[in-house]
Design a protein around this motif. Structure first.
Motif, PDB file in Angstrom:
ATOM      1  N   PHE A  25      17.643  85.761  35.749  1.00 10.48           N
ATOM      2  CA  PHE A  25      17.214  86.563  36.881  1.00 10.48           C
ATOM      3  C   PHE A  25      17.476  84.763  37.913  1.00 10.48           C
ATOM      4  CE2 PHE A  25      14.103  90.364  36.857  1.00 10.48           C
ATOM      5  CZ  PHE A  25      14.810  90.969  36.291  1.00 10.48           C
ATOM      6  N   GLY A  26      16.870  83.802  37.521  1.00 15.09           N
ATOM      7  CA  GLY A  26      17.036  82.966  38.496  1.00 15.09           C
ATOM      8  C   GLY A  26      18.203  82.161  37.847  1.00 15.09           C
ATOM      9  N   VAL A  27      19.253  82.736  37.262  1.00 15.74           N
ATOM     10  CA  VAL A  27      20.867  82.226  37.431  1.00 15.74           C
ATOM     11  C   VAL A  27      21.634  83.470  37.969  1.00 15.74           C
ATOM     12  CG1 VAL A  27      22.883  81.577  36.032  1.00 15.74           C
ATOM     13  CG2 VAL A  27      20.584  80.691  35.047  1.00 15.74           C
ATOM     14  N   GLY A  28      21.104  84.564  38.066  1.00 17.70           N
ATOM     15  CA  GLY A  28      21.579  85.370  38.873  1.00 17.70           C
ATOM     16  C   GLY A  28      21.219  84.831  40.521  1.00 17.70           C
ATOM     17  N   GLY A  29      19.507  85.264  41.072  1.00 17.34           N
ATOM     18  CA  GLY A  29      19.628  84.491  41.987  1.00 17.34           C
ATOM     19  C   GLY A  29      20.327  83.125  42.905  1.00 17.34           C
ATOM     20  N   ARG A  30      20.732  82.354  42.182  1.00 17.18           N
ATOM     21  CA  ARG A  30      21.140  81.844  43.062  1.00 17.18           C
ATOM     22  C   ARG A  30      22.617  81.493  42.552  1.00 17.18           C
ATOM     23  NH1 ARG A  30      19.185  76.304  38.416  1.00 17.18           N
ATOM     24  NH2 ARG A  30      21.172  75.411  39.920  1.00 17.18           N
ATOM     25  N   LEU A  31      23.574  82.826  42.006  1.00 14.04           N
ATOM     26  CA  LEU A  31      24.486  83.171  41.941  1.00 14.04           C
ATOM     27  C   LEU A  31      25.251  83.699  43.344  1.00 14.04           C
ATOM     28  CD1 LEU A  31      25.784  83.420  38.249  1.00 14.04           C
ATOM     29  CD2 LEU A  31      26.760  81.636  39.806  1.00 14.04           C
ATOM     30  N   LEU A  32      23.668  84.978  43.644  1.00 17.91           N
ATOM     31  CA  LEU A  32      24.254  85.670  44.877  1.00 17.91           C
ATOM     32  C   LEU A  32      23.411  84.703  45.751  1.00 17.91           C
ATOM     33  CD1 LEU A  32      21.806  89.057  44.197  1.00 17.91           C
ATOM     34  CD2 LEU A  32      23.791  88.920  44.426  1.00 17.91           C
ATOM     35  N   VAL A  33      22.931  83.517  46.236  1.00 21.48           N
ATOM     36  CA  VAL A  33      22.505  82.898  47.121  1.00 21.48           C
ATOM     37  C   VAL A  33      24.692  82.036  47.533  1.00 21.48           C
ATOM     38  CG1 VAL A  33      22.240  80.766  47.947  1.00 21.48           C
ATOM     39  CG2 VAL A  33      20.720  82.662  47.265  1.00 21.48           C
ATOM     40  N   PHE A  36      26.646  84.235  49.122  1.00 21.82           N
ATOM     41  CA  PHE A  36      26.791  84.974  49.628  1.00 21.82           C
ATOM     42  C   PHE A  36      27.344  83.472  50.565  1.00 21.82           C
ATOM     43  CE2 PHE A  36      24.664  84.232  53.831  1.00 21.82           C
ATOM     44  CZ  PHE A  36      24.681  85.040  54.348  1.00 21.82           C
ATOM     45  N   LYS A  37      26.880  82.391  50.579  1.00 27.38           N
ATOM     46  CA  LYS A  37      26.945  81.055  51.083  1.00 27.38           C
ATOM     47  C   LYS A  37      28.953  81.483  51.210  1.00 27.38           C
ATOM     48  CE  LYS A  37      23.366  78.410  50.635  1.00 27.38           C
ATOM     49  NZ  LYS A  37      23.216  77.362  50.369  1.00 27.38           N
ATOM     50  N   CYS A  38      29.470  81.501  50.191  1.00 28.62           N
ATOM     51  CA  CYS A  38      31.192  81.372  49.807  1.00 28.62           C
ATOM     52  C   CYS A  38      31.170  82.412  50.972  1.00 28.62           C
ATOM     53  CB  CYS A  38      31.694  81.940  48.714  1.00 28.62           C
ATOM     54  SG  CYS A  38      31.399  80.404  47.376  1.00 28.62           S
ATOM     55  N   PHE A  39      30.846  83.806  50.696  1.00 29.12           N
ATOM     56  CA  PHE A  39      31.730  85.273  52.389  1.00 29.12           C
ATOM     57  C   PHE A  39      31.415  84.331  53.350  1.00 29.12           C
ATOM     58  CE2 PHE A  39      31.016  87.562  48.528  1.00 29.12           C
ATOM     59  CZ  PHE A  39      32.502  88.282  48.820  1.00 29.12           C
ATOM     60  N   VAL A  40      30.417  83.526  53.729  1.00 29.98           N
ATOM     61  CA  VAL A  40      30.008  83.087  55.052  1.00 29.98           C
ATOM     62  C   VAL A  40      31.380  82.019  54.789  1.00 29.98           C
ATOM     63  CG1 VAL A  40      28.261  82.075  56.674  1.00 29.98           C
ATOM     64  CG2 VAL A  40      27.476  84.072  55.096  1.00 29.98           C
ATOM     65  N   HIS A  41      31.181  81.327  54.367  1.00 27.40           N
ATOM     66  CA  HIS A  41      32.189  80.057  54.399  1.00 27.40           C
ATOM     67  C   HIS A  41      33.939  80.493  54.365  1.00 27.40           C
ATOM     68  CE1 HIS A  41      34.622  76.468  53.372  1.00 27.40           C
ATOM     69  NE2 HIS A  41      34.995  77.183  52.864  1.00 27.40           N
ATOM     70  N   GLY A  42      34.301  82.198  53.939  1.00 28.55           N
ATOM     71  CA  GLY A  42      35.065  82.022  53.936  1.00 28.55           C
ATOM     72  C   GLY A  42      35.271  83.234  55.977  1.00 28.55           C
ATOM     73  N   LEU A  43      34.764  83.527  56.868  1.00 30.30           N
ATOM     74  CA  LEU A  43      34.205  83.763  57.824  1.00 30.30           C
ATOM     75  C   LEU A  43      34.648  82.861  59.136  1.00 30.30           C
ATOM     76  CD1 LEU A  43      31.613  86.902  57.686  1.00 30.30           C
ATOM     77  CD2 LEU A  43      34.419  87.601  57.509  1.00 30.30           C
ATOM     78  N   VAL A  44      33.807  81.447  58.498  1.00 31.51           N
ATOM     79  CA  VAL A  44      33.535  80.742  59.103  1.00 31.51           C
ATOM     80  C   VAL A  44      33.655  79.662  58.336  1.00 31.51           C
ATOM     81  CG1 VAL A  44      31.741  79.962  60.647  1.00 31.51           C
ATOM     82  CG2 VAL A  44      31.447  82.131  60.417  1.00 31.51           C
ATOM     83  N   PRO A  45      34.495  79.191  58.619  1.00 31.05           N
ATOM     84  CA  PRO A  45      35.341  77.580  56.970  1.00 31.05           C
ATOM     85  C   PRO A  45      34.662  76.738  57.307  1.00 31.05           C
ATOM     86  CG  PRO A  45      37.251  78.927  58.334  1.00 31.05           C
ATOM     87  CD  PRO A  45      35.648  79.256  59.125  1.00 31.05           C
ATOM     88  N   THR A  50      31.091  73.485  51.459  1.00 32.48           N
ATOM     89  CA  THR A  50      31.305  73.003  49.658  1.00 32.48           C
ATOM     90  C   THR A  50      30.132  73.489  49.118  1.00 32.48           C
ATOM     91  OG1 THR A  50      29.324  71.045  50.130  1.00 32.48           O
ATOM     92  CG2 THR A  50      32.252  70.621  50.678  1.00 32.48           C
ATOM     93  N   ALA A  51      29.690  74.626  49.766  1.00 31.57           N
ATOM     94  CA  ALA A  51      28.245  75.600  49.177  1.00 31.57           C
ATOM     95  C   ALA A  51      28.528  75.875  47.546  1.00 31.57           C
ATOM     96  CB  ALA A  51      27.966  76.260  49.275  1.00 31.57           C
ATOM     97  N   GLY A  52      30.254  76.417  47.371  1.00 32.35           N
ATOM     98  CA  GLY A  52      30.331  77.385  46.425  1.00 32.35           C
ATOM     99  C   GLY A  52      30.505  76.218  45.045  1.00 32.35           C
ATOM    100  N   SER A  53      31.543  74.978  45.287  1.00 31.41           N
ATOM    101  CA  SER A  53      31.871  73.505  44.235  1.00 31.41           C
ATOM    102  C   SER A  53      30.501  73.392  43.874  1.00 31.41           C
ATOM    103  CB  SER A  53      32.434  73.486  44.459  1.00 31.41           C
ATOM    104  OG  SER A  53      32.530  72.360  46.078  1.00 31.41           O
TER     105      SER A  53
END
Length: 73
Positions: A25-33, A36-45, A50-53
């Motif tokens: 669950f800890g790994v899954g939660g970190r992946l969910l966050v 989300f940040k990657c999707f936000v980055h896609g909308l607002v570059p 660097t959140a995804g990497s």
């Protein structure tokens, strides 16, 4: 069948069922966050540049030492 699905893998990695669930669950939660940040980055570059990497590198450091030779479905 239930043993194989719920207990065999946690025991192979020296964890209880609840400890293994917490770790997963800890790994899954970190992946969910990170997702989300990657999707936000896609909308607002300009946001979360660097959140995804960063998340991938951090998760790799935490998960790579835990690798066991376990088959998956």
């Amino acid at each position: 069948m239930l043993y194989r699905l719920f207990l065999e893998h946690p025991r192979c990695v020296n964890e209880t069922y609840s400890a293994h669930m917490g770790a997963a669950f800890g790994v899954g939660g970190r992946l969910l966050v990170a997702s989300f940040k990657c999707f936000v980055h896609g909308l607002v570059p300009g946001l979360y540049k660097t959140a995804g990497s960063d998340a991938i590198c951090a998760l790799y450091k935490d998960v790579a030492p835990r690798k066991f030779d376990q088959p998956t479905f």
